[in-house]
Design a protein around this motif. Sequence first.
Motif, PDB file in Angstrom:
ATOM      1  N   VAL A   2       0.839  -1.197   0.000  1.00 57.48           N
ATOM      2  CA  VAL A   2       0.000   0.000   0.000  1.00 57.48           C
ATOM      3  C   VAL A   2       0.875   1.248   0.000  1.00 57.48           C
ATOM      4  CG1 VAL A   2      -1.695   1.310   1.316  1.00 57.48           C
ATOM      5  CG2 VAL A   2      -1.938  -1.149   1.106  1.00 57.48           C
ATOM      6  N   LEU A   3       1.924   1.258   0.820  1.00 59.82           N
ATOM      7  CA  LEU A   3       2.833   2.408   0.842  1.00 59.82           C
ATOM      8  C   LEU A   3       3.515   2.591  -0.507  1.00 59.82           C
ATOM      9  CD1 LEU A   3       4.567   2.125   4.329  1.00 59.82           C
ATOM     10  CD2 LEU A   3       2.882   3.799   3.617  1.00 59.82           C
ATOM     11  N   LEU A   4       3.964   1.493  -1.113  1.00 61.18           N
ATOM     12  CA  LEU A   4       4.600   1.593  -2.428  1.00 61.18           C
ATOM     13  C   LEU A   4       3.632   2.125  -3.466  1.00 61.18           C
ATOM     14  CD1 LEU A   4       6.747  -1.655  -2.639  1.00 61.18           C
ATOM     15  CD2 LEU A   4       7.574   0.695  -2.535  1.00 61.18           C
ATOM     16  N   SER A   5       2.399   1.671  -3.403  1.00 61.12           N
ATOM     17  CA  SER A   5       1.384   2.152  -4.333  1.00 61.12           C
ATOM     18  C   SER A   5       1.131   3.649  -4.151  1.00 61.12           C
ATOM     19  CB  SER A   5       0.093   1.365  -4.137  1.00 61.12           C
ATOM     20  OG  SER A   5      -0.897   1.820  -4.994  1.00 61.12           O
ATOM     21  N   GLN A   6       1.071   4.093  -2.912  1.00 62.36           N
ATOM     22  CA  GLN A   6       0.876   5.526  -2.642  1.00 62.36           C
ATOM     23  C   GLN A   6       2.048   6.342  -3.175  1.00 62.36           C
ATOM     24  OE1 GLN A   6       0.315   5.659   1.590  1.00 62.36           O
ATOM     25  NE2 GLN A   6      -1.819   5.024   1.475  1.00 62.36           N
ATOM     26  N   ILE A   7       3.243   5.834  -2.998  1.00 66.71           N
ATOM     27  CA  ILE A   7       4.430   6.532  -3.501  1.00 66.71           C
ATOM     28  C   ILE A   7       4.391   6.601  -5.017  1.00 66.71           C
ATOM     29  CG2 ILE A   7       6.936   6.388  -3.732  1.00 66.71           C
ATOM     30  CD1 ILE A   7       6.896   4.979  -0.954  1.00 66.71           C
ATOM     31  N   PHE A   8       4.043   5.476  -5.636  1.00 66.68           N
ATOM     32  CA  PHE A   8       4.003   5.424  -7.096  1.00 66.68           C
ATOM     33  C   PHE A   8       2.993   6.419  -7.658  1.00 66.68           C
ATOM     34  CE2 PHE A   8       2.238   3.541 -11.007  1.00 66.68           C
ATOM     35  CZ  PHE A   8       3.370   3.646 -11.799  1.00 66.68           C
ATOM     36  N   ASN A   9       1.859   6.547  -6.999  1.00 67.62           N
ATOM     37  CA  ASN A   9       0.809   7.443  -7.484  1.00 67.62           C
ATOM     38  C   ASN A   9       1.076   8.911  -7.173  1.00 67.62           C
ATOM     39  OD1 ASN A   9      -0.736   5.422  -8.659  1.00 67.62           O
ATOM     40  ND2 ASN A   9      -1.688   4.920  -6.716  1.00 67.62           N
ATOM     41  N   TYR A  27       7.809   5.180   6.249  1.00 67.38           N
ATOM     42  CA  TYR A  27       8.476   5.151   4.955  1.00 67.38           C
ATOM     43  C   TYR A  27       9.953   4.804   5.096  1.00 67.38           C
ATOM     44  CZ  TYR A  27       4.379   7.011   2.613  1.00 67.38           C
ATOM     45  OH  TYR A  27       3.129   7.168   2.098  1.00 67.38           O
ATOM     46  N   LEU A  28      10.584   5.298   6.134  1.00 64.38           N
ATOM     47  CA  LEU A  28      11.985   5.001   6.375  1.00 64.38           C
ATOM     48  C   LEU A  28      12.167   3.509   6.664  1.00 64.38           C
ATOM     49  CD1 LEU A  28      14.848   6.160   6.696  1.00 64.38           C
ATOM     50  CD2 LEU A  28      14.336   6.448   9.125  1.00 64.38           C
ATOM     51  N   ASN A  29      11.319   2.943   7.509  1.00 66.75           N
ATOM     52  CA  ASN A  29      11.400   1.518   7.816  1.00 66.75           C
ATOM     53  C   ASN A  29      11.138   0.662   6.581  1.00 66.75           C
ATOM     54  OD1 ASN A  29      12.053   1.927  10.505  1.00 66.75           O
ATOM     55  ND2 ASN A  29       9.926   1.810  11.190  1.00 66.75           N
ATOM     56  N   MET A  30      10.177   1.074   5.748  1.00 67.83           N
ATOM     57  CA  MET A  30       9.896   0.336   4.527  1.00 67.83           C
ATOM     58  C   MET A  30      11.113   0.342   3.603  1.00 67.83           C
ATOM     59  SD  MET A  30       7.344   1.179   1.383  1.00 67.83           S
ATOM     60  CE  MET A  30       8.287   2.657   1.130  1.00 67.83           C
ATOM     61  N   SER A  31      11.752   1.492   3.455  1.00 69.82           N
ATOM     62  CA  SER A  31      12.911   1.564   2.570  1.00 69.82           C
ATOM     63  C   SER A  31      14.068   0.721   3.105  1.00 69.82           C
ATOM     64  CB  SER A  31      13.348   3.013   2.353  1.00 69.82           C
ATOM     65  OG  SER A  31      13.877   3.552   3.536  1.00 69.82           O
ATOM     66  N   LYS A  32      14.264   0.694   4.411  1.00 68.67           N
ATOM     67  CA  LYS A  32      15.320  -0.131   5.001  1.00 68.67           C
ATOM     68  C   LYS A  32      15.015  -1.623   4.841  1.00 68.67           C
ATOM     69  CE  LYS A  32      16.997   3.101   8.492  1.00 68.67           C
ATOM     70  NZ  LYS A  32      17.121   3.355   9.932  1.00 68.67           N
ATOM     71  N   THR A  33      13.748  -1.989   4.930  1.00 71.41           N
ATOM     72  CA  THR A  33      13.360  -3.390   4.816  1.00 71.41           C
ATOM     73  C   THR A  33      13.490  -3.895   3.382  1.00 71.41           C
ATOM     74  OG1 THR A  33      11.801  -3.138   6.641  1.00 71.41           O
ATOM     75  CG2 THR A  33      11.474  -5.031   5.207  1.00 71.41           C
ATOM     76  N   LEU A  34      13.076  -3.088   2.423  1.00 77.10           N
ATOM     77  CA  LEU A  34      13.065  -3.535   1.026  1.00 77.10           C
ATOM     78  C   LEU A  34      14.382  -3.296   0.289  1.00 77.10           C
ATOM     79  CD1 LEU A  34       9.504  -2.369  -0.044  1.00 77.10           C
ATOM     80  CD2 LEU A  34      10.245  -4.655   0.628  1.00 77.10           C
ATOM     81  N   SER A  35      15.262  -2.484   0.825  1.00 72.08           N
ATOM     82  CA  SER A  35      16.492  -2.142   0.104  1.00 72.08           C
ATOM     83  C   SER A  35      17.413  -3.329  -0.180  1.00 72.08           C
ATOM     84  CB  SER A  35      17.249  -1.025   0.816  1.00 72.08           C
ATOM     85  OG  SER A  35      17.667  -1.443   2.085  1.00 72.08           O
ATOM     86  N   PRO A  36      17.495  -4.368   0.663  1.00 73.64           N
ATOM     87  CA  PRO A  36      18.384  -5.482   0.328  1.00 73.64           C
ATOM     88  C   PRO A  36      17.850  -6.398  -0.777  1.00 73.64           C
ATOM     89  CG  PRO A  36      17.827  -5.523   2.680  1.00 73.64           C
ATOM     90  CD  PRO A  36      17.007  -4.467   2.037  1.00 73.64           C
ATOM     91  N   ILE A  37      16.586  -6.273  -1.136  1.00 70.92           N
ATOM     92  CA  ILE A  37      15.998  -7.156  -2.147  1.00 70.92           C
ATOM     93  C   ILE A  37      16.510  -6.774  -3.532  1.00 70.92           C
ATOM     94  CG2 ILE A  37      13.850  -7.903  -3.252  1.00 70.92           C
ATOM     95  CD1 ILE A  37      12.460  -7.378  -0.575  1.00 70.92           C
ATOM     96  N   VAL A  38      17.033  -7.770  -4.255  1.00 65.73           N
ATOM     97  CA  VAL A  38      17.503  -7.573  -5.623  1.00 65.73           C
ATOM     98  C   VAL A  38      16.807  -8.605  -6.504  1.00 65.73           C
ATOM     99  CG1 VAL A  38      19.496  -7.649  -7.156  1.00 65.73           C
ATOM    100  CG2 VAL A  38      19.743  -6.703  -4.868  1.00 65.73           C
ATOM    101  N   PHE A  39      16.187  -8.159  -7.589  1.00 64.35           N
ATOM    102  CA  PHE A  39      15.512  -9.038  -8.533  1.00 64.35           C
ATOM    103  C   PHE A  39      16.477  -9.368  -9.672  1.00 64.35           C
ATOM    104  CE2 PHE A  39      12.216  -6.634  -6.433  1.00 64.35           C
ATOM    105  CZ  PHE A  39      11.266  -7.603  -6.143  1.00 64.35           C
ATOM    106  N   THR A  40      16.518 -10.627 -10.049  1.00 60.49           N
ATOM    107  CA  THR A  40      17.368 -11.070 -11.152  1.00 60.49           C
ATOM    108  C   THR A  40      16.472 -11.558 -12.278  1.00 60.49           C
ATOM    109  OG1 THR A  40      19.067 -11.758  -9.589  1.00 60.49           O
ATOM    110  CG2 THR A  40      19.231 -12.629 -11.817  1.00 60.49           C
ATOM    111  N   VAL A  41      16.677 -11.019 -13.471  1.00 60.95           N
ATOM    112  CA  VAL A  41      15.906 -11.394 -14.655  1.00 60.95           C
ATOM    113  C   VAL A  41      16.867 -12.056 -15.630  1.00 60.95           C
ATOM    114  CG1 VAL A  41      14.474 -10.546 -16.551  1.00 60.95           C
ATOM    115  CG2 VAL A  41      14.358  -9.444 -14.308  1.00 60.95           C
TER     116      VAL A  41
END
Length: 88
Positions: A2-9, A27-41
Amino acid sequence: LVLLSQIFNSNSKSILPDKKEKNYKKYLNMSKTLSPIVFTVKPKLRELGDGFEFSVFDYKDDVAISINLIFQIIFFVKMNDVKNLINS
């Protein structure tokens, strides 16, 4: 999500609101939590290349954090909109 969606909009350049705002810590906690995630395509066929990696956020400095454009396209933009954009 939901936070990401709000930011995107929102049209904000950074995901972090002003430090004085009530929701800054969320928002700070969300960015710290999601920052280590890396997607590989990676493509199925090796001849098409090695693929690429991307993360959720782009960091310009400690204050300016934005959502990665590839992440936005894959997870938030409708595929028909992406197709129309590429074909135009």
